[in-house]
Scaffold this motif. Sequence first.
Motif, mmCIF file in Angstrom:
data_model
loop_
_atom_site.group_PDB
_atom_site.id
_atom_site.type_symbol
_atom_site.label_atom_id
_atom_site.label_comp_id
_atom_site.label_asym_id
_atom_site.label_seq_id
_atom_site.Cartn_x
_atom_site.Cartn_y
_atom_site.Cartn_z
ATOM 1 N N TYR A 155 43.835 43.510 29.298
ATOM 2 C CA TYR A 155 45.271 43.411 29.636
ATOM 3 C C TYR A 155 45.440 43.136 31.134
ATOM 4 O O TYR A 155 46.391 42.504 31.556
ATOM 5 N N ASN A 156 44.500 43.681 31.929
ATOM 6 C CA ASN A 156 44.301 43.268 33.328
ATOM 7 C C ASN A 156 45.575 43.152 34.152
ATOM 8 O O ASN A 156 46.352 44.093 34.248
ATOM 9 N N VAL A 157 45.813 41.950 34.696
ATOM 10 C CA VAL A 157 46.932 41.765 35.623
ATOM 11 C C VAL A 157 48.283 42.038 34.943
ATOM 12 O O VAL A 157 49.245 42.443 35.588
ATOM 13 N N MET A 158 48.315 41.854 33.630
ATOM 14 C CA MET A 158 49.567 42.134 32.931
ATOM 15 C C MET A 158 49.861 43.633 32.928
ATOM 16 O O MET A 158 51.025 44.044 32.987
ATOM 17 N N GLY A 159 48.796 44.447 32.896
ATOM 18 C CA GLY A 159 48.991 45.895 32.989
ATOM 19 C C GLY A 159 49.582 46.281 34.339
ATOM 20 O O GLY A 159 50.461 47.145 34.421
ATOM 21 N N VAL A 160 49.107 45.610 35.385
ATOM 22 C CA VAL A 160 49.625 45.885 36.732
ATOM 23 C C VAL A 160 51.088 45.446 36.816
ATOM 24 O O VAL A 160 51.943 46.154 37.361
#
Length: 255
Positions: A155-160
């Motif tokens: 999920y990476n940058v979308m989590g941020v």
Amino acid sequence: MGLMTGKRGIIFGVANELSIAWGVAKQLHAAGATLAFTYLNEALEKRVRPLAESVDAEMILPCDLSKDEDIDAVYAEVEKQWGKIDFVVHAVAFANREDLKNPFSQTSRAGFSLAMDISAYTLVAVTRGALPLLNEGGSVLTMTYLGAQRAVPNYNVMGVAKAALEASVRYLAAEVGSQGIRVNAISAGPIKTLASSAVGKFKEKLHIMDERAPLHRTVTQEEVGKSALYMLSDLASGVTGEVHFVDAGFNFVAG
Ligand code: NAD
């Protein structure tokens, strides 16, 4: 009389019949709301227009939320036709596909900015535009995901970006509460849509829900729609600044 009879609002984020925003729109329509829709571009207009027409939409307007002028044009048209509104649904997110697959540390500056802009900042812009038009008792609702609060694989940058979105919900709610306006988020479990298909190994997230989520299954667009109806209606008149989980699988452990 439906729960939303006499209420009017704008839905940002329908791309097709699988969109969570469409699940929300159907519930709002069934409850008596009058709706306006936006679409991102001409290709999506072909999908969105028939859906919107099937729920008697009064406006179907273009809007690329990365462009302030598009947002201004939507609100100018809505003000012209309706004057006031009662709710806004923001169900929009975007990140580069490679940033939802590669190791998080590889996220580029440009990819980070893009995800933050479209997936978090646009809630601020959309809320700002709506404020002069929202009636007292008005409500803004956005869509988030567990990846804001935990490190969910890929999920990476979308989590941020979702963490920034959830913080934005709290700051906006605190700001506009004195005007009788509420701002909330729904955190939905994984659902197969255009956007979610960009997340690496998304199918695994769906399967994990069967095993680990409290309901032992994924949720549906309809179920998110029903919670959205509650959040946007007077039933939730005391609820603001909240992240409301529609089984996001809180037993789901990152790893
Ligand atoms: P979707 O692809 O149907 O919806 C995403 C929407 O964002 C599309 O309508 C797209 O046109 C729009 N969009 C992207 N860039 C835009 C821009 N620049 N301007 C205007 N619109 C733009 O997918 P969805 O899963 O229904 O996503 C809706 C929301 O729900 C997103 O915020 C997503 O992160 C969130 N969400 C999805 C899931 C899931 O598993 N599907 C789970 C939790 C939260």
